[in-house]
Design a protein around this motif. Sequence first.
Motif, PDB file in Angstrom:
ATOM      1  N   SER A  57       0.854  -1.186   0.000  1.00 21.03           N
ATOM      2  CA  SER A  57       0.000   0.000   0.000  1.00 21.03           C
ATOM      3  C   SER A  57       0.889   1.235   0.000  1.00 21.03           C
ATOM      4  CB  SER A  57      -0.915   0.001   1.220  1.00 21.03           C
ATOM      5  OG  SER A  57      -0.136   0.026   2.404  1.00 21.03           O
ATOM      6  N   GLN A  58       0.372   2.313  -0.558  1.00 17.08           N
ATOM      7  CA  GLN A  58       1.155   3.545  -0.651  1.00 17.08           C
ATOM      8  C   GLN A  58       0.331   4.696  -0.084  1.00 17.08           C
ATOM      9  OE1 GLN A  58       4.089   4.648  -3.873  1.00 17.08           O
ATOM     10  NE2 GLN A  58       2.238   5.577  -4.690  1.00 17.08           N
ATOM     11  N   THR A  59       0.962   5.518   0.749  1.00 17.51           N
ATOM     12  CA  THR A  59       0.336   6.724   1.290  1.00 17.51           C
ATOM     13  C   THR A  59       1.030   7.927   0.684  1.00 17.51           C
ATOM     14  OG1 THR A  59      -0.203   5.594   3.356  1.00 17.51           O
ATOM     15  CG2 THR A  59      -0.202   8.004   3.392  1.00 17.51           C
ATOM     16  N   VAL A  60       0.243   8.830   0.092  1.00 17.46           N
ATOM     17  CA  VAL A  60       0.786   9.948  -0.681  1.00 17.46           C
ATOM     18  C   VAL A  60       0.283  11.268  -0.104  1.00 17.46           C
ATOM     19  CG1 VAL A  60       0.924  10.976  -2.974  1.00 17.46           C
ATOM     20  CG2 VAL A  60       0.788   8.502  -2.742  1.00 17.46           C
ATOM     21  N   THR A  61       1.177  12.269  -0.090  1.00 18.64           N
ATOM     22  CA  THR A  61       0.828  13.630   0.311  1.00 18.64           C
ATOM     23  C   THR A  61       1.024  14.547  -0.886  1.00 18.64           C
ATOM     24  OG1 THR A  61       1.543  13.200   2.578  1.00 18.64           O
ATOM     25  CG2 THR A  61       1.365  15.508   1.916  1.00 18.64           C
ATOM     26  N   GLY A 184      -3.593   3.936  -1.173  1.00 13.48           N
ATOM     27  CA  GLY A 184      -4.154   2.928  -2.053  1.00 13.48           C
ATOM     28  C   GLY A 184      -3.157   1.826  -2.341  1.00 13.48           C
ATOM     29  N   PRO A 185      -3.595   0.772  -3.036  1.00 13.39           N
ATOM     30  CA  PRO A 185      -2.703  -0.343  -3.340  1.00 13.39           C
ATOM     31  C   PRO A 185      -1.657   0.013  -4.405  1.00 13.39           C
ATOM     32  CG  PRO A 185      -4.875  -0.699  -4.295  1.00 13.39           C
ATOM     33  CD  PRO A 185      -4.972   0.533  -3.463  1.00 13.39           C
ATOM     34  N   LEU A 186      -0.470  -0.549  -4.237  1.00 13.87           N
ATOM     35  CA  LEU A 186       0.644  -0.323  -5.159  1.00 13.87           C
ATOM     36  C   LEU A 186       1.202  -1.671  -5.597  1.00 13.87           C
ATOM     37  CD1 LEU A 186       2.895   1.590  -6.414  1.00 13.87           C
ATOM     38  CD2 LEU A 186       4.181   1.145  -4.307  1.00 13.87           C
ATOM     39  N   THR A 187       1.442  -1.819  -6.886  1.00 16.70           N
ATOM     40  CA  THR A 187       2.186  -2.969  -7.400  1.00 16.70           C
ATOM     41  C   THR A 187       3.414  -2.455  -8.115  1.00 16.70           C
ATOM     42  OG1 THR A 187       0.963  -2.994  -9.502  1.00 16.70           O
ATOM     43  CG2 THR A 187       0.096  -4.345  -7.700  1.00 16.70           C
ATOM     44  N   LEU A 188       4.497  -3.185  -8.000  1.00 13.74           N
ATOM     45  CA  LEU A 188       5.781  -2.736  -8.535  1.00 13.74           C
ATOM     46  C   LEU A 188       6.526  -3.935  -9.110  1.00 13.74           C
ATOM     47  CD1 LEU A 188       8.086  -0.265  -6.704  1.00 13.74           C
ATOM     48  CD2 LEU A 188       9.029  -2.401  -7.505  1.00 13.74           C
ATOM     49  N   SER A 189       7.105  -3.765 -10.300  1.00 13.79           N
ATOM     50  CA  SER A 189       7.828  -4.858 -10.954  1.00 13.79           C
ATOM     51  C   SER A 189       9.136  -4.329 -11.514  1.00 13.79           C
ATOM     52  CB  SER A 189       6.974  -5.471 -12.066  1.00 13.79           C
ATOM     53  OG  SER A 189       7.663  -6.511 -12.707  1.00 13.79           O
ATOM     54  N   ILE A 190      10.240  -5.021 -11.206  1.00 14.81           N
ATOM     55  CA  ILE A 190      11.576  -4.642 -11.680  1.00 14.81           C
ATOM     56  C   ILE A 190      12.124  -5.757 -12.540  1.00 14.81           C
ATOM     57  CG2 ILE A 190      13.948  -4.079 -11.030  1.00 14.81           C
ATOM     58  CD1 ILE A 190      12.865  -3.000  -8.393  1.00 14.81           C
ATOM     59  N   GLY A 191      12.616  -5.398 -13.735  1.00 16.11           N
ATOM     60  CA  GLY A 191      13.317  -6.366 -14.587  1.00 16.11           C
ATOM     61  C   GLY A 191      12.435  -7.082 -15.578  1.00 16.11           C
ATOM     62  N   SER A 192      13.078  -7.591 -16.666  1.00 17.43           N
ATOM     63  CA  SER A 192      12.417  -8.379 -17.722  1.00 17.43           C
ATOM     64  C   SER A 192      11.168  -7.716 -18.262  1.00 17.43           C
ATOM     65  CB  SER A 192      12.082  -9.788 -17.206  1.00 17.43           C
ATOM     66  OG  SER A 192      13.258 -10.495 -16.945  1.00 17.43           O
ATOM     67  N   LEU A 193      11.265  -6.400 -18.537  1.00 26.07           N
ATOM     68  CA  LEU A 193      10.100  -5.663 -19.026  1.00 26.07           C
ATOM     69  C   LEU A 193      10.259  -5.343 -20.503  1.00 26.07           C
ATOM     70  CD1 LEU A 193       9.838  -3.184 -16.028  1.00 26.07           C
ATOM     71  CD2 LEU A 193       8.587  -5.289 -16.349  1.00 26.07           C
TER      72      LEU A 193
END
Length: 193
Positions: A57-61, A184-193
Amino acid sequence: MSMLKGVPPVVPVSRGPRLAGTAIGGVALLVATFAAMLVPAATGARAAIGTTKCTGSQTVTYTPGLTDQPREVTVSGTAPLLDCVSTSDPTIFQATSTFSATGTFSCTSGTRAGSRKITWNNGNTSTLSSTSTVSLNGAETVVLIKGVVVDGEFKGARWTGTFAMFGTKPLACLTTQGLAGVSGPLTLSIGSL
């Protein structure tokens, strides 16, 4: 020297060639063993082209707050990534992410550029450049993020992320002060893109 009848004399044999052969065989075995050790190391080096995927989850200001009218806004936030799976580094299973960015956008549109830092549970860190685009996906407002790992673990790999800001536009977007923050929810992907 007397000789026994019918028994051939014992002839001394030089052991030089046999010892040399043994030594050569030993060196060959050592080289083969060392070469075998290098194969997994090379395979491990190639593992960096795998993927690391996290959800959390991510909280943003937002400063100033987001409104329906685009304006320059500074964004900062934190994201505990409690569920990570990595084929690149099996020691990773969670992380904490912090970020900041500046751009011109509203509650439903805009683009911003910034940077993100991830601290992995194994003690390593990654610094990521990012470009974020706010858009509507049906009734939901989402932020699509992409960039490159510029330093630390996974350096050079590309990454993407998706942050679901809100499903229904908050009433604060209609005020002059605007929306000060959101989670809100956060998804993150690193590599092989």
